[in-house]
Structure formats: C-alpha cells, structure tokens
Write a protein that holds these residues in place. Structure first.
Motif, PDB file in Angstrom:
ATOM      1  N   UNK A 164     -43.746  -1.407  97.275  1.00  0.00           N
ATOM      2  CA  UNK A 164     -43.122  -0.172  97.753  1.00  0.00           C
ATOM      3  C   UNK A 164     -41.835  -0.434  98.537  1.00  0.00           C
ATOM      4  N   UNK A 165     -41.274  -1.629  98.380  1.00  0.00           N
ATOM      5  CA  UNK A 165     -40.005  -1.937  99.046  1.00  0.00           C
ATOM      6  C   UNK A 165     -38.906  -0.990  98.552  1.00  0.00           C
ATOM      7  N   UNK A 166     -37.942  -0.792  99.418  1.00  0.00           N
ATOM      8  CA  UNK A 166     -36.718  -0.039  99.114  1.00  0.00           C
ATOM      9  C   UNK A 166     -36.961   1.430  98.761  1.00  0.00           C
ATOM     10  N   UNK A 167     -37.963   2.001  99.403  1.00  0.00           N
ATOM     11  CA  UNK A 167     -38.229   3.438  99.222  1.00  0.00           C
ATOM     12  C   UNK A 167     -37.994   4.206 100.525  1.00  0.00           C
ATOM     13  N   UNK A 168     -37.565   3.492 101.581  1.00  0.00           N
ATOM     14  CA  UNK A 168     -37.328   4.151 102.865  1.00  0.00           C
ATOM     15  C   UNK A 168     -38.593   4.410 103.664  1.00  0.00           C
ATOM     16  N   UNK A 169     -39.684   3.760 103.295  1.00  0.00           N
ATOM     17  CA  UNK A 169     -40.963   4.030 103.958  1.00  0.00           C
ATOM     18  C   UNK A 169     -40.982   3.503 105.390  1.00  0.00           C
ATOM     19  N   UNK A 170     -40.451   2.306 105.626  1.00  0.00           N
ATOM     20  CA  UNK A 170     -40.419   1.757 106.991  1.00  0.00           C
ATOM     21  C   UNK A 170     -39.595   2.673 107.896  1.00  0.00           C
ATOM     22  N   UNK A 171     -38.512   3.200 107.363  1.00  0.00           N
ATOM     23  CA  UNK A 171     -37.667   4.130 108.105  1.00  0.00           C
ATOM     24  C   UNK A 171     -38.460   5.377 108.500  1.00  0.00           C
ATOM     25  N   UNK A 172     -39.263   5.887 107.569  1.00  0.00           N
ATOM     26  CA  UNK A 172     -40.076   7.072 107.847  1.00  0.00           C
ATOM     27  C   UNK A 172     -41.131   6.780 108.918  1.00  0.00           C
ATOM     28  N   UNK A 173     -41.742   5.600 108.862  1.00  0.00           N
ATOM     29  CA  UNK A 173     -42.741   5.242 109.880  1.00  0.00           C
ATOM     30  C   UNK A 173     -42.092   5.095 111.255  1.00  0.00           C
ATOM     31  N   UNK A 174     -40.911   4.501 111.307  1.00  0.00           N
ATOM     32  CA  UNK A 174     -40.215   4.364 112.595  1.00  0.00           C
ATOM     33  C   UNK A 174     -39.878   5.742 113.159  1.00  0.00           C
ATOM     34  N   UNK A 175     -39.338   6.599 112.319  1.00  0.00           N
ATOM     35  CA  UNK A 175     -39.010   7.960 112.767  1.00  0.00           C
ATOM     36  C   UNK A 175     -40.263   8.657 113.295  1.00  0.00           C
TER      37      UNK A 175
END
Length: 150
Positions: free
Chosen positions: A86-97
């Motif tokens: 699931x890399x490069x889907x912006x998921x880590x960004x969503x979890x941080x937000x």
C-alpha cells in the motif's frame, strides 16, 4: 477508513504484527541492517502494549498501523508503518493528520532512523522539527522530532 484496533485480541495482534514485519523489513533494508530491533517485536508484545493502535483499513485489510500513547495532551508516536503493498497511496499522511487532529494534543514526539528520509519528510510535512540526534546501544543513529500545536 481509520479505526482503533483491538490489539489485545490475538487475531488482531497477528494482523498488526504482519503489517509491522512487512514494513520493517523494508526499513531494515533501507538502513542496511538485518538486526533491526523493531523486527524482534512479537505478537505477545503487541497484545501486552499499553499504547493504542489505529489502523487504516482497506477492504477488510489492515494497510497501515500507527501506535500512539497520549499523556496529558502529549502524543508519542511509537510506530507508523504502511504495508509495502500500500505504499504511495498517502496512507501515512492520513494517519498523521488523524492523530494530530482527532485528539486534544498540544505536542508530539517521534523517533526514526537518521537515514529514513521518507519518514523524516512525512513528519516535517506535518510540522515536526528536528530535536536531537543520538545513537542507542543497537548502533542505529536516530533522529528525534518534536511537534508543537500553537
């Protein structure tokens, strides 16, 4: 969808462990270390953790996990991993937000390997600043980053 994971449950702990293992193997390669300490965490460690786990779930599959602890409006991020599928889907960004905005926190702290540029970029994007560099006993140079909500 982001949801709180019931990490004390055996089945859920195994799912979390699987995501951690997949992601940390990639990070271990990035840092050039086979003996990367997070890879030694067990399902029992996850089940016994006092921290909370939140997952980004996609089609009943845990795509990413963030492990946090909040004490008196201070957030500590113990781990943030995304399954390599699931890399490069912006998921880590969503979890941080999510963790910075869903909870009543005024400060946060996270540590990562100095050479983990993707993680450092993510944290800086969310307002974290470099606080300290240090080398623990395992020999992997780390960077501590802090966040303050104003």
């Amino acid at each position: 969808m982001i949801t709180k994971l019931k990490h004390h449950d055996e089945r859920t702990a195994k799912q979390i462990w699987s995501v951690l293992q997949s992601a940390y193997r990639v990070e271990a390669k990035l840092i050039g270390r086979e003996d990367f300490p997070p890879l030694f965490r067990t399902v029992a460690d996850i089940k016994a953790a006092k921290s909370d786990y939140y997952g980004y779930v996609e089609s009943n599959d845990i795509a990413a996990v963030i492990e946090i602890e909040i004490v008196k409006q201070h957030l500590e991020i113990h781990s943030l991993v995304v399954d390599p599928r699931h890399f490069r889907k912006g998921i880590a960004d969503k979890l941080m937000h999510f963790v910075l905005n869903e909870f009543d926190v005024t400060s946060a702290m996270v540590e990562t390997a100095v050479v983990n540029n993707p993680a450092i970029r993510l944290y800086k994007k969310h307002g974290f600043i470099e606080r300290d560099r240090f080398t623990p006993a395992h020999g992997i140079e780390k960077l501590a980053l802090s966040y303050f909500k104003y």
